[in-house]
Design a protein around this motif. Structure first.
Motif, PDB file in Angstrom:
ATOM      1  N   THR A   1     -29.109 -14.478  23.701  1.00 30.28           N
ATOM      2  CA  THR A   1     -29.996 -15.526  22.988  1.00 30.28           C
ATOM      3  C   THR A   1     -30.441 -16.441  23.800  1.00 30.28           C
ATOM      4  O   THR A   1     -31.452 -17.229  23.844  1.00 30.28           O
ATOM      5  CB  THR A   1     -29.297 -16.098  21.851  1.00 30.28           C
TER       6      THR A   1
ATOM      7  N   ALA B   1     -35.969 -20.893  16.505  1.00 31.08           N
ATOM      8  CA  ALA B   1     -35.830 -19.740  15.290  1.00 31.08           C
ATOM      9  C   ALA B   1     -37.010 -19.470  14.744  1.00 31.08           C
ATOM     10  O   ALA B   1     -37.949 -20.150  14.676  1.00 31.08           O
ATOM     11  CB  ALA B   1     -35.059 -20.154  14.011  1.00 31.08           C
TER      12      ALA B   1
ATOM     13  N   HIS C   1     -27.666 -19.436  15.068  1.00 30.70           N
ATOM     14  CA  HIS C   1     -27.144 -18.331  14.160  1.00 30.70           C
ATOM     15  C   HIS C   1     -27.803 -16.956  14.484  1.00 30.70           C
ATOM     16  O   HIS C   1     -29.107 -16.966  14.851  1.00 30.70           O
ATOM     17  CB  HIS C   1     -27.317 -18.616  12.599  1.00 30.70           C
ATOM     18  N   LYS C   2     -27.204 -15.927  14.687  1.00 30.32           N
ATOM     19  CA  LYS C   2     -27.806 -14.689  14.977  1.00 30.32           C
ATOM     20  C   LYS C   2     -27.295 -13.578  14.022  1.00 30.32           C
ATOM     21  O   LYS C   2     -26.008 -13.427  13.800  1.00 30.32           O
ATOM     22  CB  LYS C   2     -27.522 -14.288  16.251  1.00 30.32           C
TER      23      LYS C   2
ATOM     24  N   SER D   1     -23.817 -11.220  22.367  1.00 26.70           N
ATOM     25  CA  SER D   1     -25.026 -11.723  21.701  1.00 26.70           C
ATOM     26  C   SER D   1     -25.348 -13.160  22.118  1.00 26.70           C
ATOM     27  O   SER D   1     -26.454 -13.713  22.037  1.00 26.70           O
ATOM     28  CB  SER D   1     -24.720 -11.617  20.122  1.00 26.70           C
TER      29      SER D   1
ATOM     30  N   GLU E   1     -23.665 -10.918  10.583  1.00 28.38           N
ATOM     31  CA  GLU E   1     -24.006 -12.294  11.145  1.00 28.38           C
ATOM     32  C   GLU E   1     -22.951 -12.344  12.302  1.00 28.38           C
ATOM     33  O   GLU E   1     -21.538 -12.423  12.280  1.00 28.38           O
ATOM     34  CB  GLU E   1     -23.785 -13.601  10.054  1.00 28.38           C
TER      35      GLU E   1
ATOM     36  N   TYR F   1     -27.581  -9.290  12.781  1.00 29.15           N
ATOM     37  CA  TYR F   1     -28.244  -7.955  12.775  1.00 29.15           C
ATOM     38  C   TYR F   1     -28.214  -7.271  11.676  1.00 29.15           C
ATOM     39  O   TYR F   1     -27.100  -7.032  11.033  1.00 29.15           O
ATOM     40  CB  TYR F   1     -27.404  -6.850  13.773  1.00 29.15           C
TER      41      TYR F   1
ATOM     42  N   GLU G   1     -32.566 -11.897  22.607  1.00 30.28           N
ATOM     43  CA  GLU G   1     -32.379 -11.556  21.191  1.00 30.28           C
ATOM     44  C   GLU G   1     -32.797 -12.966  20.669  1.00 30.28           C
ATOM     45  O   GLU G   1     -32.589 -14.060  21.077  1.00 30.28           O
ATOM     46  CB  GLU G   1     -30.951 -11.634  20.967  1.00 30.28           C
ATOM     47  N   SER G   2     -33.603 -12.829  19.398  1.00 34.53           N
ATOM     48  CA  SER G   2     -34.114 -13.676  18.540  1.00 34.53           C
ATOM     49  C   SER G   2     -32.968 -14.572  17.872  1.00 34.53           C
ATOM     50  O   SER G   2     -31.776 -13.799  17.742  1.00 34.53           O
ATOM     51  CB  SER G   2     -35.151 -13.379  17.925  1.00 34.53           C
ATOM     52  N   ILE G   3     -33.273 -15.643  17.287  1.00 34.84           N
ATOM     53  CA  ILE G   3     -32.151 -16.606  16.413  1.00 34.84           C
ATOM     54  C   ILE G   3     -32.794 -16.590  15.243  1.00 34.84           C
ATOM     55  O   ILE G   3     -33.853 -16.862  15.185  1.00 34.84           O
ATOM     56  CB  ILE G   3     -31.661 -17.586  17.204  1.00 34.84           C
ATOM     57  N   GLU G   4     -31.965 -16.563  14.164  1.00 32.84           N
ATOM     58  CA  GLU G   4     -32.440 -16.841  13.050  1.00 32.84           C
ATOM     59  C   GLU G   4     -32.279 -18.324  12.521  1.00 32.84           C
ATOM     60  O   GLU G   4     -32.866 -18.739  11.456  1.00 32.84           O
ATOM     61  CB  GLU G   4     -31.716 -16.031  11.846  1.00 32.84           C
TER      62      GLU G   4
END
Length: 507
Positions: A305, A327, A267-268, A301, A274, A270, A310-313
């Motif tokens: 990742t 995450a 999941h990502k 995106s 989502e 901003y 880009e980080s992931i949640e």
């Protein structure tokens, strides 16, 4: 009262004036150089994401830009009254003046440097991260040279300002040009002649050092450098000395190995938006996977990742059966950095380093990571440029190449790290139609060699012809994942319409 020309000209042979000029040169040059270094540190601190670093730097800049230099000079010179231990140094007018100038100029130069740093495109730092180059290496090798070149004209102007500000140091009795002149006209009352000579001395100093700094500026101006293309004879001679290039990792030929890449419930977001809503994807070694879908579906995106840009949640990314990204990971995570070095990234907008030749672009990361001795790395870099058809242009700078050539250099730069996986983020979308073919030909060759690749693309024919599987994304989810033939024959209506197979036929 007539102007005393004889006296005016006699002032240019007076030893006292030349000694005072040397004092001005020393004071202004030292203040400029020290202020340059401290100012860069302050500018970097102001850009920090940590408030406990950026706030003090901002406070320093605000305070010393607000305090008049004349006030600061008098305060610093009299500081031994508060701190007697400083008397040994600050009782000397030269050092008191130097400290005051440095404190003031560091604040102004911090803002000049900050402007230079902000002018360096974000993609330059992302390209460095994709090559596994850490923070200090990125600053020293990539950001500072570009920022300094951008800021140099303003820094040159600041040197001129410092030279003129040295006249204020006369208030603490430093024997510089203005004080020498004041002492003279206090004796002979020839004010105009004396101050005229003082002005000429300042003009001479500013002119001389202005020329030197402008010469440095011209040397750093890449647009003045003439492109050199090797002739065919030199290319053939150089090609004969180069080693064979192997791009696909040997591990591709083994059986029974884990997936090259596995994404688990990724999941990502901003902010509240989502963009990836639970991506599961497995990539076998040697597979070529094209990721297609409408704009805003999350394709870019997703690709960003995979190499930690880009980080992931939520979720996890596994690389060859080993933990890679989880995450909450930070960019400085050692596990993440080690994995990034196994993944090559080619950006939509190339992100080549403009201050380096294309050979240096390819060599930079292998040298930084010490992947071999310099001679071997250079030969391998030249072999990669030959592989992408650019050996004759090895000495050129990125701005001297076409867009298609720049993208091929970007591919060679990523391959120089000997990656196990290559990521392509819409590698042809920024190119004119006639330049697309050369880039796609290089990617096809990598596919034939067995390189594991994930390609975000809008080139439908290319995706269907080269891919082991095609992944269709929409609204942050994978809506279809199948070999090209399956999409052609059994793909859903939405997918078939997107790739142009369900267009209405005229009656």
């Amino acid at each position: 009262m007539p102007f005393e020309w004889t006296y005016f000209f006699s002032l240019f042979s007076m030893p006292g004036f030349w000694q005072a000029s040397w004092t001005v040169v020393k004071l202004s040059t030292l203040a400029w150089l020290i202020g340059l270094l401290i100012g860069f540190g302050l500018a970097s601190a102001r850009q920090s994401a940590h408030r406990w670093i950026s706030a003090p730097a901002g406070l320093y800049v605000w305070f010393f830009r607000s305090v008049p230099l004349l006030v600061l000079l008098i305060f610093v010179y009299n500081l031994p009254q508060l701190f007697p231990a400083s008397g040994a140094l600050l009782s000397n007018p030269f050092y008191a003046g130097l400290l005051s100038l440095v404190l003031t100029e560091a604040a102004y130069m911090a803002e000049i440097h900050r402007g230079g740093l902000l002018s360096v495109a974000r993609g330059q730092r992302e390209a460095a991260r994709a090559l596994g180059i850490r923070g200090l290496g990125t600053q020293w090798l990539i950001v500072i040279p570009q920022a300094f070149r951008i800021a140099l004209p303003t820094l040159t102007n600041e040197y001129v300002t410092i030279v003129k500000l040295t006249s204020l140091v006369s208030v603490i009795s430093l024997t510089e040009l203005l004080l020498v002149g004041q002492r003279l006209y206090a004796q002979n009352f020839l004010v105009l002649e004396t101050l005229g000579a003082v002005a000429v001395y300042y003009v001479l100093i500013v002119t001389l050092f202005g020329w030197l700094l402008q010469y440095l500026e011209r040397c750093l101006d890449l647009t003045r450098r003439k492109p050199e293309t090797l002739d065919e004879a030199r290319v053939q001679a150089l090609r004969a000395s180069l080693p064979p290039v192997r791009t696909a990792p040997a591990a591709v030929s083994r059986t029974g190995q884990p997936d090259a890449l596995r994404l688990l419930d990724v999941h990502k977001r901003y902010g509240r938006h989502e963009v990836l809503k639970g991506i599961d994807l497995a990539v076998r070694p040697g597979e070529v996977i094209s990721i297609i879908g409408p704009s805003g579906s999350g394709k870019t995106s997703l690709i960003r990742t995979i190499n930690g840009l880009e980080s992931i949640e939520q979720g996890e990314i596994v690389l060859f059966g080993e933990d890679f990204i989880r995450a909450g990971d930070t960019p400085d995570n050692r596990r993440l950095r080690a994995g990034v070095r196994r993944i090559g990234m080619v950006f939509q907008s190339f992100n080549l380093f403009p201050h380096r030749t294309i050979l240096d672009n390819v060599l930079l990361a292998p040298r930084y990571h010490r992947l071999g001795d310099p001679a071997t790395l250079r030969h391998e870099a030249l072999a990669l440029l030959d592989k992408v058809g650019l050996l004759a242009h090895a000495g050129k700078y990125p701005h001297q190449l076409s867009g298609g050539q720049q993208q091929r250099v970007a591919i060679a730069r990523a391959l120089a790290m000997k990656p196990d996986i290559m990521l392509f983020d819409e590698p042809t979308s920024a190119l004119d139609p006639e330049l697309v073919g050369d880039v796609l030909a290089v990617i096809r060759e990598l596919a034939r060699e067995g390189m594991t690749m994930l390609i975000v693309t809008h080139e439908m024919d290319f995706a269907l012809s080269i891919s082991s599987r095609v992944v269709f994304m929409e609204d942050g989810l994978i809506q279809a994942d199948a070999p090209p033939e399956a999409l052609r024959t059994r793909g859903g209506e939405r997918v078939r319409r997107f790739i142009g197979l369900d267009q209405e036929q005229p009656a």
